[in-house]
Design a protein around this motif. Sequence first.
Motif, PDB file in Angstrom:
ATOM      1  N   GLY A 149       0.797  -1.209   0.000  1.00 46.65           N
ATOM      2  CA  GLY A 149       0.000   0.000   0.000  1.00 46.65           C
ATOM      3  C   GLY A 149       0.832   1.261   0.000  1.00 46.65           C
ATOM      4  O   GLY A 149       1.948   1.293  -0.525  1.00 46.65           O
ATOM      5  N   LYS A 150       0.295   2.313   0.627  1.00 47.75           N
ATOM      6  CA  LYS A 150       0.916   3.631   0.588  1.00 47.75           C
ATOM      7  C   LYS A 150       1.003   4.231   1.991  1.00 47.75           C
ATOM      8  O   LYS A 150       0.148   3.995   2.839  1.00 47.75           O
ATOM      9  N   VAL A 151       2.036   5.053   2.171  1.00 46.19           N
ATOM     10  CA  VAL A 151       2.186   5.851   3.389  1.00 46.19           C
ATOM     11  C   VAL A 151       2.415   7.297   2.972  1.00 46.19           C
ATOM     12  O   VAL A 151       3.356   7.594   2.236  1.00 46.19           O
ATOM     13  N   ASN A 152       1.533   8.197   3.420  1.00 45.62           N
ATOM     14  CA  ASN A 152       1.653   9.633   3.147  1.00 45.62           C
ATOM     15  C   ASN A 152       1.711  10.366   4.482  1.00 45.62           C
ATOM     16  O   ASN A 152       0.733  10.359   5.238  1.00 45.62           O
ATOM     17  N   LEU A 153       2.849  10.991   4.793  1.00 49.13           N
ATOM     18  CA  LEU A 153       3.042  11.642   6.084  1.00 49.13           C
ATOM     19  C   LEU A 153       3.430  13.099   5.889  1.00 49.13           C
ATOM     20  O   LEU A 153       4.262  13.413   5.038  1.00 49.13           O
TER      21      LEU A 153
ATOM     22  N   ALA B 163       4.220   2.724  -2.009  1.00 49.59           N
ATOM     23  CA  ALA B 163       4.783   4.062  -2.153  1.00 49.59           C
ATOM     24  C   ALA B 163       4.841   4.760  -0.803  1.00 49.59           C
ATOM     25  O   ALA B 163       3.979   4.556   0.062  1.00 49.59           O
ATOM     26  N   VAL B 164       5.882   5.581  -0.640  1.00 44.23           N
ATOM     27  CA  VAL B 164       6.037   6.412   0.551  1.00 44.23           C
ATOM     28  C   VAL B 164       6.218   7.863   0.103  1.00 44.23           C
ATOM     29  O   VAL B 164       7.071   8.156  -0.743  1.00 44.23           O
ATOM     30  N   TYR B 165       5.411   8.738   0.670  1.00 48.53           N
ATOM     31  CA  TYR B 165       5.537  10.174   0.414  1.00 48.53           C
ATOM     32  C   TYR B 165       5.615  10.872   1.766  1.00 48.53           C
ATOM     33  O   TYR B 165       4.716  10.712   2.601  1.00 48.53           O
TER      34      TYR B 165
ATOM     35  N   SER C  67       8.109   3.184  -4.683  1.00 50.40           N
ATOM     36  CA  SER C  67       8.670   4.528  -4.839  1.00 50.40           C
ATOM     37  C   SER C  67       8.744   5.240  -3.506  1.00 50.40           C
ATOM     38  O   SER C  67       7.978   4.969  -2.582  1.00 50.40           O
ATOM     39  N   LEU C  68       9.707   6.169  -3.430  1.00 52.21           N
ATOM     40  CA  LEU C  68       9.895   6.997  -2.247  1.00 52.21           C
ATOM     41  C   LEU C  68      10.096   8.439  -2.703  1.00 52.21           C
ATOM     42  O   LEU C  68      10.992   8.728  -3.501  1.00 52.21           O
ATOM     43  N   ILE C  69       9.249   9.324  -2.205  1.00 52.22           N
ATOM     44  CA  ILE C  69       9.344  10.741  -2.520  1.00 52.22           C
ATOM     45  C   ILE C  69       9.405  11.524  -1.226  1.00 52.22           C
ATOM     46  O   ILE C  69       8.528  11.406  -0.363  1.00 52.22           O
TER      47      ILE C  69
END
Length: 278
Positions: free
Chosen positions: A187-191, A213-215, A274-276
């Motif tokens: 899944g995704k992590v948005n912090l 993805a990590v943002y 991906s990592l942003i």
Amino acid sequence: MAQIVKEFVVEEETGFDAVQLNFSSYKGVSDVNKMYINDPVVIHSHLSKVNILPDFAYSINNRMLTVDLNHSDVEQESFGRSLSSKLFATSEGDFDHTWEVGLSDKYAYFLDLHYGIGLANVDLSNLKIRRCKITTATADVSLKYAKNAKNLAEMDTMQVRVNMGTVDGVNMTNANARNMIFEVNYGKVNLNFEEHVENKKPCQITTTVGAGAVYILLPAPQYPYLVKINSTAMCRKKLPNYLTELSDKVYASKGYDKDAKNLMTFEIDVSVGSLILK
């Protein structure tokens, strides 16, 4: 339309200063936030198509109020069925049940929240949270603090573990936590750590994603923090130009000072995806 409306209340009384809330629901949309009455816990639910009602109990021991609510899955949904329910849901009603969990700013809380499928909206603004642990199967987690709404107590650990889904965190610096752990298998992590709070203690933020993805929106460059990245060739990375590489995959902000009392350390591990950072 909901078939059953239930309310579970622990009324205000003396004999305790802290609350351990153990909340578990196999399906539904849940909102956890501050309420403006003095009762330590109020849980309001709309239950649809249920074969069994939630189990609810509470007790007081050593000045700690322990509250337990458990809603079991009597249908015994398979993982594939629960996943398809999540993927093809078109509205909150598709998750059958809704929960409203109200907390008071009079007490310190230790939260242990478990969700199966659905959505967990957790707003801890202007509350005293000592520890918060959230675990889900395929439920998404929306965790937020309002601006200028710092945790009214020092938090030891915030931990969010999701098997499949998304974790969104807004104004996370306001959590006033020593340790933050975010783990997502798929899944995704948005912090968002953009709103900086002048903490007098270090903070460790660990983010792990198996595939996804990590943002992360970092604090302003003038604040002291480190970024440590553990990734594979199957992870695409995008980092801001102002970060200085101190060693292999270890980066520092412009304001980095190894002796800073309020040093933040981000440890990020992404296997595939991906990592942003911004």
